[in-house]
Enzyme design. Sequence first.
Site, PDB file in Angstrom:
ATOM      1  N   SER A  87       6.578 -20.646  -2.386  1.00  0.00           N
ATOM      2  CA  SER A  87       5.993 -21.487  -3.568  1.00  0.00           C
ATOM      3  C   SER A  87       7.384 -22.524  -4.116  1.00  0.00           C
ATOM      4  O   SER A  87       8.692 -22.886  -3.318  1.00  0.00           O
ATOM      5  CB  SER A  87       5.844 -20.869  -5.078  1.00  0.00           C
ATOM      6  OG  SER A  87       5.343 -19.875  -5.082  1.00  0.00           O
TER       7      SER A  87
HETATM    8  N1  SAH Z   1       6.273 -15.504  -3.392  1.00  0.00           N
HETATM    9  C1  SAH Z   1       6.069 -15.451  -1.759  1.00  0.00           C
HETATM   10  C2  SAH Z   1       4.579 -16.712  -2.092  1.00  0.00           C
HETATM   11  C3  SAH Z   1       3.285 -16.574  -1.193  1.00  0.00           C
HETATM   12  S1  SAH Z   1       2.312 -17.118  -0.986  1.00  0.00           S
HETATM   13  C4  SAH Z   1       6.897 -16.173  -0.798  1.00  0.00           C
HETATM   14  O1  SAH Z   1       7.530 -16.798  -1.815  1.00  0.00           O
HETATM   15  O2  SAH Z   1       6.933 -16.543  -0.174  1.00  0.00           O
HETATM   16  C5  SAH Z   1       1.195 -15.753  -1.578  1.00  0.00           C
HETATM   17  C6  SAH Z   1       1.053 -14.185  -1.100  1.00  0.00           C
HETATM   18  O3  SAH Z   1       0.306 -13.408  -1.511  1.00  0.00           O
HETATM   19  C7  SAH Z   1       0.654 -14.712   0.509  1.00  0.00           C
HETATM   20  O4  SAH Z   1       0.882 -13.585   1.361  1.00  0.00           O
HETATM   21  C8  SAH Z   1      -1.168 -13.876   0.825  1.00  0.00           C
HETATM   22  O5  SAH Z   1      -1.654 -13.553   1.341  1.00  0.00           O
HETATM   23  C9  SAH Z   1      -0.774 -12.706  -0.469  1.00  0.00           C
HETATM   24  N2  SAH Z   1      -1.709 -12.413  -1.130  1.00  0.00           N
HETATM   25  C10 SAH Z   1      -2.634 -12.993  -1.132  1.00  0.00           C
HETATM   26  N3  SAH Z   1      -4.400 -11.899  -1.561  1.00  0.00           N
HETATM   27  C11 SAH Z   1      -3.783 -10.710  -1.545  1.00  0.00           C
HETATM   28  C12 SAH Z   1      -3.677  -9.790  -2.688  1.00  0.00           C
HETATM   29  N4  SAH Z   1      -4.640  -9.500  -3.273  1.00  0.00           N
HETATM   30  N5  SAH Z   1      -3.000  -8.646  -2.560  1.00  0.00           N
HETATM   31  C13 SAH Z   1      -2.122  -8.374  -2.327  1.00  0.00           C
HETATM   32  N6  SAH Z   1      -1.473  -9.654  -1.616  1.00  0.00           N
HETATM   33  C14 SAH Z   1      -2.031 -10.909  -1.299  1.00  0.00           C
END
Ligand code: SAH
Length: 232
Positions: A87
């Site tokens: 993000s």
């Molecule tokens: N906070 C992260 C942003 C990740 S993007 C950072 O700083 O890098 C969102 C993430 O949520 C992805 O890794 C994706 O695989 C995960 N995600 C999506 N759906 C999900 C779910 N139902 N349960 C757990 N993780 C999930």
Amino acid sequence: MDHFAFPFSGVHGPQGQGYGTVWSDTPEDRRRRHDMVRQQILARGIRQPRVIRAMARLPRHLFISSEVRLSAYSDHALPSDYGQTISQPLIVAVMTAELDARPQQRILEIGTGTGYQTALLAMLYDQVFTVERVPQLAAAAQNRLQHLGFNNISFYIGDGSKGWEAHGKYDGIVVTAATAEVPEPLIAQLADGGRLIIPIGKQNLQVLKRFERCGQEIRCRDILECRFVPLV
Ligand code: SAH
């Protein structure tokens, strides 16, 4: 005036053995990071000293692939593995600032991804629980965070829309993927006084919302418009 000169006090890690030896954090990286904090975070009104200190210290460039390293501190989200994103720094700062829990409290994060937001939370709170759906992302993040010296993070691979019931309730929950509606289990796992920060809306545009449990009542407030990858 430099509000965030090294060394910092009042935040945890990264300070494990690996830090500074296995990983590199050059003066140029630090300069970019401090510019990021000044221009993108402080200048936009985020002032919680602990959040500012932690962001000024956490080497964001170590959470992304080397090809985009020069963009690590720029003012937008960046691609990460498996079609996911890390993000925008401002959004991470806003989510963290809106949690505003006490250091001893317990925080749950949904969507570990690269582990950047996880690390920031682990610098500010004693106990962090994080859930990721993609096993390879969870493993990479766990490895990276261990190398950085964090030892207060618990990892779980699974569907975060169910929360992580075994360790609930939580004083703060941060969801870093977007959903059309608030998953009920997350509300259920919120402790009294606890806050849930979550992007709610359609695929291309969401509103970051803050839910707060006050006894039986749930209060809700809109924070800002945002764009996250979907909660799957
Ligand atoms: N906070 C992260 C942003 C990740 S993007 C950072 O700083 O890098 C969102 C993430 O949520 C992805 O890794 C994706 O695989 C995960 N995600 C999506 N759906 C999900 C779910 N139902 N349960 C757990 N993780 C999930």
